[in-house]
Design a protein around this motif. Sequence first.
Motif, PDB file in Angstrom:
ATOM      1  N   LEU A 125      -2.714 -13.653  -3.298  1.00  0.00           N
ATOM      2  CA  LEU A 125      -3.014 -14.384  -4.532  1.00  0.00           C
ATOM      3  C   LEU A 125      -2.523 -13.571  -5.731  1.00  0.00           C
ATOM      4  N   PRO A 126      -2.109 -14.246  -6.796  1.00  0.00           N
ATOM      5  CA  PRO A 126      -1.654 -13.528  -7.993  1.00  0.00           C
ATOM      6  C   PRO A 126      -2.732 -12.575  -8.518  1.00  0.00           C
ATOM      7  N   LEU A 183      -8.228 -24.438  -5.033  1.00  0.00           N
ATOM      8  CA  LEU A 183      -8.585 -23.293  -4.211  1.00  0.00           C
ATOM      9  C   LEU A 183      -9.678 -23.710  -3.236  1.00  0.00           C
ATOM     10  N   VAL A 184      -9.615 -23.187  -2.022  1.00  0.00           N
ATOM     11  CA  VAL A 184     -10.617 -23.513  -1.005  1.00  0.00           C
ATOM     12  C   VAL A 184     -11.521 -22.302  -0.786  1.00  0.00           C
ATOM     13  N   PHE A 185     -12.833 -22.534  -0.922  1.00  0.00           N
ATOM     14  CA  PHE A 185     -13.842 -21.522  -0.640  1.00  0.00           C
ATOM     15  C   PHE A 185     -14.478 -21.884   0.695  1.00  0.00           C
ATOM     16  N   HIS A 195      -8.653 -19.754   0.608  1.00  0.00           N
ATOM     17  CA  HIS A 195      -8.278 -18.729  -0.366  1.00  0.00           C
ATOM     18  C   HIS A 195      -9.369 -17.684  -0.572  1.00  0.00           C
ATOM     19  N   ILE A 196     -10.611 -18.125  -0.479  1.00  0.00           N
ATOM     20  CA  ILE A 196     -11.764 -17.227  -0.645  1.00  0.00           C
ATOM     21  C   ILE A 196     -12.711 -17.495   0.511  1.00  0.00           C
ATOM     22  N   GLY A 197     -13.150 -16.453   1.185  1.00  0.00           N
ATOM     23  CA  GLY A 197     -14.028 -16.642   2.329  1.00  0.00           C
ATOM     24  C   GLY A 197     -15.307 -15.834   2.205  1.00  0.00           C
TER      25      GLY A 197
END
Length: 305
Positions: free
Chosen positions: A244-245, A35-37, A88-90
Motif C-alpha cells: 500500500l502507498p 479498501l477491504v477490512f 487490504h487490512i486484516g
Amino acid sequence: MLTRRHTLTLAAAGLAASLATPAFAQDWKAKYPELVFGIIPAENASGVVERYTPFVNYLSKELGTKVTLRIANDYAAIIEGQRAGNIHIGMYGPASFARALMTGAKIDAFAIETNLDGTKGYYSVFYVKKDSPYQKVEDLKGKNLGLVDPNSTSGNNVPRFALDGMKIEPETFFGKVVYTGSHENAIIALQQGTVDIAANWWNDEQESNLLRMARKNMVKAEDFRIIYKSEQIVNSPMAYLTELPTELKAKIRDAVLNLAAKDKAAFDKIYEGKQGPLVAVDNKAYDPIIELNKFVDALRKKKSS
C-alpha cells in the motif's frame, strides 16, 4: 546571495511540491477506491458485523475512501485474502498472523490490542462444565476435546503445545478432537455436550470470550470453570499490505491508533470498555508465535509420519 533567478526557481519548486502532494493523494485514491477490512471469525457473523461496523464507518471517514467489512469463513481465508492482495487490512489472531508471514504474505503489523492495565497479552484456557467431575486435563482421557481452528492461537496451537508438555497426544488421548470453527462455537459445543473440554481465549477476570457470550445472553458464565490456563500470549494484531502507498498506510495507522480518542463509541462497540487502546507494534513482536507455529507443525508432521 539570492538573485531574482534563484528566487523564481525556488518559488517554482515550492509550487511543484504543493501541487504534487494532493496529486499523489489522488493517485492512491484512484488506485484504491475501496479498501477491504477482513477479520477472523472469532464469533458468529452477526456479532462481528455489529461490533465492527462503527469502526469501518469511522475508518471510511478518516481515510476519505470506502472501507468494506469482510468476515472470513475461517482463519485461513484471511491469510489467503491478504496473500492475494484482496484484503487490504486484516484483524488477526497471533498464530494466524504468524502463519500469514510464514506463507509469504507481504503484510506489516501496525497495531496491537492492549488490556486495561496496559499489558499486551492474553491466555489460552481449557473450560469444562462447572458441575462436571473433571479437575485437571488428565481426568478427561477418552472424552471429547473442542478446539477452535487450526490457525487459532489460543484455540489450537497453545493448547497443543500445553498438551505436549503434559505428554498428551490429543488424537489418541481424547475420544475425539473437534474443530468448532470459532471460540463461541467451542463454548456452545461444551454447553451442549458435544465436547467435554473446550479451548478458548481469556484476558483476565474482567474479560474473556465466555463473558462476552454471557453479556449477549448466549450462556451463563457461572456454568463453566477453568481447569488450565497457559502462559501469557502476545495480543492480536492488525496488519495492512506492505505494498500500500506510504501515505495511505500512515493514514490507516493514525486512524486506528487514535480510534479510542477520536471515536470512543466505535471503540467501545468493539471492546465494551474491557480493553485499552490499540498501540503500535511491528512484525518482530510475533517471532515467538512463528516458533510456536513451527513447533505445532512439527507435532503434526510427527503424528502423520
